[in-house]
Design an enzyme around this catalytic site. Structure first.
Site, PDB file in Angstrom:
ATOM      1  N   HIS A  21       0.846  -1.188   0.000  1.00 54.72           N
ATOM      2  CA  HIS A  21       0.000   0.000   0.000  1.00 54.72           C
ATOM      3  C   HIS A  21       0.875   1.229   0.000  1.00 54.72           C
ATOM      4  O   HIS A  21       1.944   1.217   0.622  1.00 54.72           O
ATOM      5  CB  HIS A  21      -0.926   0.025   1.227  1.00 54.72           C
ATOM      6  CG  HIS A  21      -2.072   0.955   1.044  1.00 54.72           C
ATOM      7  ND1 HIS A  21      -1.981   2.300   1.321  1.00 54.72           N
ATOM      8  CD2 HIS A  21      -3.318   0.742   0.579  1.00 54.72           C
ATOM      9  CE1 HIS A  21      -3.131   2.858   1.031  1.00 54.72           C
ATOM     10  NE2 HIS A  21      -3.961   1.950   0.577  1.00 54.72           N
ATOM     11  N   ASP A  65      -7.997  -5.393  -0.059  1.00 53.67           N
ATOM     12  CA  ASP A  65      -8.512  -6.044  -1.262  1.00 53.67           C
ATOM     13  C   ASP A  65      -8.157  -7.511  -1.356  1.00 53.67           C
ATOM     14  O   ASP A  65      -8.794  -8.271  -2.078  1.00 53.67           O
ATOM     15  CB  ASP A  65      -8.021  -5.307  -2.509  1.00 53.67           C
ATOM     16  CG  ASP A  65      -8.730  -3.991  -2.666  1.00 53.67           C
ATOM     17  OD1 ASP A  65      -9.861  -3.892  -2.159  1.00 53.67           O
ATOM     18  OD2 ASP A  65      -8.166  -3.069  -3.264  1.00 53.67           O
TER      19      ASP A  65
HETATM   20  N1  CMC Z   1       4.400  -7.301  -5.003  1.00 50.80           N
HETATM   21  C1  CMC Z   1       5.757  -7.311  -5.102  1.00 50.80           C
HETATM   22  N2  CMC Z   1       6.528  -6.230  -4.900  1.00 50.80           N
HETATM   23  C2  CMC Z   1       5.908  -5.080  -4.585  1.00 50.80           C
HETATM   24  C3  CMC Z   1       4.495  -5.007  -4.456  1.00 50.80           C
HETATM   25  C4  CMC Z   1       3.743  -6.180  -4.664  1.00 50.80           C
HETATM   26  N3  CMC Z   1       2.413  -6.155  -4.554  1.00 50.80           N
HETATM   27  N4  CMC Z   1       4.140  -3.725  -4.128  1.00 50.80           N
HETATM   28  C5  CMC Z   1       5.279  -3.032  -4.057  1.00 50.80           C
HETATM   29  N5  CMC Z   1       6.341  -3.853  -4.325  1.00 50.80           N
HETATM   30  C6  CMC Z   1       7.753  -3.462  -4.297  1.00 50.80           C
HETATM   31  C7  CMC Z   1       8.120  -2.652  -5.525  1.00 50.80           C
HETATM   32  O1  CMC Z   1       8.616  -3.465  -6.572  1.00 50.80           O
HETATM   33  C8  CMC Z   1       9.188  -1.717  -4.973  1.00 50.80           C
HETATM   34  O2  CMC Z   1      10.399  -2.422  -4.925  1.00 50.80           O
HETATM   35  P1  CMC Z   1      11.793  -1.635  -5.132  1.00 50.80           P
HETATM   36  O3  CMC Z   1      11.903  -0.681  -3.974  1.00 50.80           O
HETATM   37  O4  CMC Z   1      12.836  -2.725  -5.094  1.00 50.80           O
HETATM   38  O5  CMC Z   1      11.718  -0.942  -6.461  1.00 50.80           O
HETATM   39  C9  CMC Z   1       8.742  -1.450  -3.532  1.00 50.80           C
HETATM   40  O6  CMC Z   1       7.940  -2.609  -3.170  1.00 50.80           O
HETATM   41  C10 CMC Z   1       7.895  -0.185  -3.354  1.00 50.80           C
HETATM   42  O7  CMC Z   1       6.841  -0.236  -4.310  1.00 50.80           O
HETATM   43  P2  CMC Z   1       6.223   1.054  -5.023  1.00 50.80           P
HETATM   44  O8  CMC Z   1       5.631   0.643  -6.320  1.00 50.80           O
HETATM   45  O9  CMC Z   1       7.246   2.147  -5.032  1.00 50.80           O
HETATM   46  O10 CMC Z   1       5.098   1.449  -4.010  1.00 50.80           O
HETATM   47  P3  CMC Z   1       3.865   2.382  -4.309  1.00 50.80           P
HETATM   48  O11 CMC Z   1       3.546   3.050  -3.036  1.00 50.80           O
HETATM   49  O12 CMC Z   1       4.102   3.242  -5.505  1.00 50.80           O
HETATM   50  O13 CMC Z   1       2.714   1.327  -4.718  1.00 50.80           O
HETATM   51  C11 CMC Z   1       0.847  -0.098  -4.638  1.00 50.80           C
HETATM   52  C12 CMC Z   1       1.695   0.941  -3.895  1.00 50.80           C
HETATM   53  C13 CMC Z   1      -0.398  -0.426  -3.829  1.00 50.80           C
HETATM   54  C14 CMC Z   1       0.420   0.479  -6.013  1.00 50.80           C
HETATM   55  C15 CMC Z   1       1.710  -1.373  -4.851  1.00 50.80           C
HETATM   56  O14 CMC Z   1       2.075  -1.916  -3.582  1.00 50.80           O
HETATM   57  C16 CMC Z   1       1.011  -2.433  -5.697  1.00 50.80           C
HETATM   58  O15 CMC Z   1       1.081  -2.377  -6.921  1.00 50.80           O
HETATM   59  N6  CMC Z   1       0.288  -3.411  -5.040  1.00 50.80           N
HETATM   60  C17 CMC Z   1      -0.498  -4.380  -5.755  1.00 50.80           C
HETATM   61  C18 CMC Z   1      -1.829  -3.757  -6.144  1.00 50.80           C
HETATM   62  C19 CMC Z   1      -2.772  -3.606  -4.962  1.00 50.80           C
HETATM   63  O16 CMC Z   1      -2.958  -4.537  -4.190  1.00 50.80           O
HETATM   64  N7  CMC Z   1      -3.405  -2.411  -4.865  1.00 50.80           N
HETATM   65  C20 CMC Z   1      -4.453  -2.167  -3.870  1.00 50.80           C
HETATM   66  C21 CMC Z   1      -4.105  -1.094  -2.891  1.00 50.80           C
HETATM   67  S1  CMC Z   1      -5.259  -1.106  -1.511  1.00 50.80           S
HETATM   68  C22 CMC Z   1      -6.764  -0.599  -2.167  1.00 50.80           C
HETATM   69  C23 CMC Z   1      -6.813   0.863  -2.520  1.00 50.80           C
HETATM   70  O17 CMC Z   1      -6.676   1.694  -1.614  1.00 50.80           O
HETATM   71  O18 CMC Z   1      -7.015   1.134  -3.708  1.00 50.80           O
END
Ligand code: CMC
Length: 429
Positions: free
Chosen positions: A305, A363
């Site tokens: 998240h 989710d």
């Molecule tokens: N699986 C594997 N690795 C992950 C994941 C994941 N689900 N989420 C983040 N990471 C890794 C990512 O690769 C990155 O690694 P590095 O630092 O080595 O580059 C690190 O963790 C930080 O990730 P980020 O993309 O910079 O984090 P963000 O804050 O931009 O993204 C997120 C947050 C929710 C979009 C992401 O965690 C994700 O894509 N999760 C899966 C989709 C999901 O479940 N979304 C629902 C969110 S809750 C409902 C809502 O509020 O909408």
């Protein structure tokens, strides 16, 4: 404590005022930065940017706290109900008994949609994704309810708000019925909000539909847990769309479009699809390895998240609700569930996920619960949209009433071609 921050870069400098919230980090007000220095700030994912002032929802991502108007999500989900939460988000206080009765009455009496909407639905293909139908049908409300589109009139704004909270479940249930080829079911005023929604989705004209109270309670809880989440992508979309003066139905349709993406509301559908793709427990290590591989775009859906870096407080409640529903329905050896539970266990104990603070989010569990309730995966994000409508509309109202409100107009760091001269076609390389 100093009440301002000094920005100095060479001979450019600016005195930036600090602003304090009631809780949470202070903010540096950079509105004067460009005027005084000619510089913009750069923060593409808004990780360090407060886009507005708000009194509705507070999140502490490090502590796993979510408060609506000061009340914790745990208490609201345990002790309240969805319409009470709606009242709280909209008006700022929990309702008294008579205020609640009046609010429930007003929402319940607005659940029917204009009869012509049903003809509007038949223009969609049967295999259309229900979120596509929702974007279209909620946007179309502005074509049906002209008497509540004047955003300068507080009464019209409130009528539009009640209409939206009341009618999105009806539109969502119609999208579902259309998708599965069954007749639309009209709302029933003797049922609660959640009961009525289940009834509109699962009742058929040829036999009585009995509402299971455990399932209705779970539905209500899913709605509470998704009701608002401060300035997330879809809420910010609603605010930005509304900042131009667009009518509230159009703004909520924009929010629904944004919610659809798999990184946001589409994650519950994506999470269940991923569980299906994994299929069996023995394939989990392969997918965990893919999630860790920097060269593989695959991510574990339902994990991680942007704000919660400890745990998602909604996920805890959702996990409990998920088990209540599975117990009630006697679902024990569902293969998807087995995969989900094993995946949860591995991810919670794996160094990669621990170090990056990637926990199962709301989710992850809501997808499993909604499947058990009988919804097809394409409906999951639609249900999120039904619940989030109140958050969007409360935030939209707050924005319209904010005297500081101006059209939202971010700037950019331009990296394209500098000025150059137009060449006749025969002179181009
Ligand atoms: N699986 C594997 N690795 C992950 C994941 C994941 N689900 N989420 C983040 N990471 C890794 C990512 O690769 C990155 O690694 P590095 O630092 O080595 O580059 C690190 O963790 C930080 O990730 P980020 O993309 O910079 O984090 P963000 O804050 O931009 O993204 C997120 C947050 C929710 C979009 C992401 O965690 C994700 O894509 N999760 C899966 C989709 C999901 O479940 N979304 C629902 C969110 S809750 C409902 C809502 O509020 O909408």
């Amino acid at each position: 404590m100093t009440e301002s921050a000094k920005f100095v870069l060479g001979d450019k400098n600016a005195e930036l005022q600090l602003r304090h919230g009631t809780i949470g980090p202070d903010v540096v007000d950079i509105a004067a930065l460009y005027k005084n220095t000619g510089l913009f700030t750069y923060d593409p994912g808004f990780t360090s940017t407060a886009s507005c002032e708000s009194k509705i929802t507070y999140i502490d991502g490090d502590e796993g706290v979510l408060l609506h108007r000061g009340y914790s999500i745990d208490q609201l989900a345990e002790r309240g109900d969805f319409l009470e939460t709606c009242y709280l988000l909209l008006y700022g206080e929990l309702p008294t008994a008579s205020e609640k009765e009046d609010f429930v009455y007003r929402v319940t009496r607005h659940t029917m949609v204009h009869e012509q909407m049903s003809r509007f639905y038949t223009g969609f293909r049967r295999d259309a994704h229900p979120m596509a139908v929702m974007v279209g049908s909620v946007g179309a409300l502005s074509a049906f309810y002209h008497d509540s589109t004047d955003i300068t009139d507080p009464h019209q704004r409130m009528v539009a708000s009640i209409r939206m909270i009341a009618k999105t479940p009806t539109l969502a249930a119609m999208a579902y019925k259309y998708h599965v080829g069954q007749p639309f079911v009209y709302p029933r005023n003797d049922l609660t909000y959640a009961e009525n929604f289940l009834h509109m989705c699962f009742a058929v004209p040829c036999e009585p539909y009995h509402i299971n109270p455990t399932l209705a309670k779970a539905m209500d809880r899913i709605f509470i847990l998704h009701a608002d989440h401060e300035q997330n992508a879809s809420t910010s979309t609603v605010r930005l769309a509304g900042s131009s003066g667009a009518n509230p139905f159009a703004c909520i349709a924009a929010g629904i479009a944004c919610l659809w993406g798999p990184a946001h509301g589409g994650a519950n559908e994506a999470a269940l699809n991923m569980l299906g793709e994994i299929g069996t427990k023995d394939r989990i290590p392969e997918f965990i390895a893919r999630a860790k591989d920097k060269n593989d775009p695959f991510r574990l859906m339902g994990f991680g998240h942007r704000v919660y870096k400890n745990y998602d407080p909604r996920a805890k409640i959702m996990q409990q609700t998920c088990h209540e529903v599975l117990d009630e329905l006697g679902i024990k050896d569902d293969p998807l569930l087995e995969v989900a539970m094993e995946l949860e266990h591995i991810a919670l104990h794996d160094d990669y996920f621990i170090e990056k603070k990637l926990y199962p989010n709301v989710d992850f569990y809501s997808g499993i619960t909604l499947k058990a309730l009988g919804f097809p995966t394409e409906m999951f994000t639609v249900l999120f949209a039904v619940a989030r409508t109140v958050g969007w509309i409360a935030q939209w109202n707050e924005m319209i009433e904010d005297p500081q409100q101006r059209i939202g107009r971010p700037r950019q760091l331009y990296t394209g071609a500098p000025r150059r001269d137009y060449l006749a076609i025969d002179q181009r390389a």
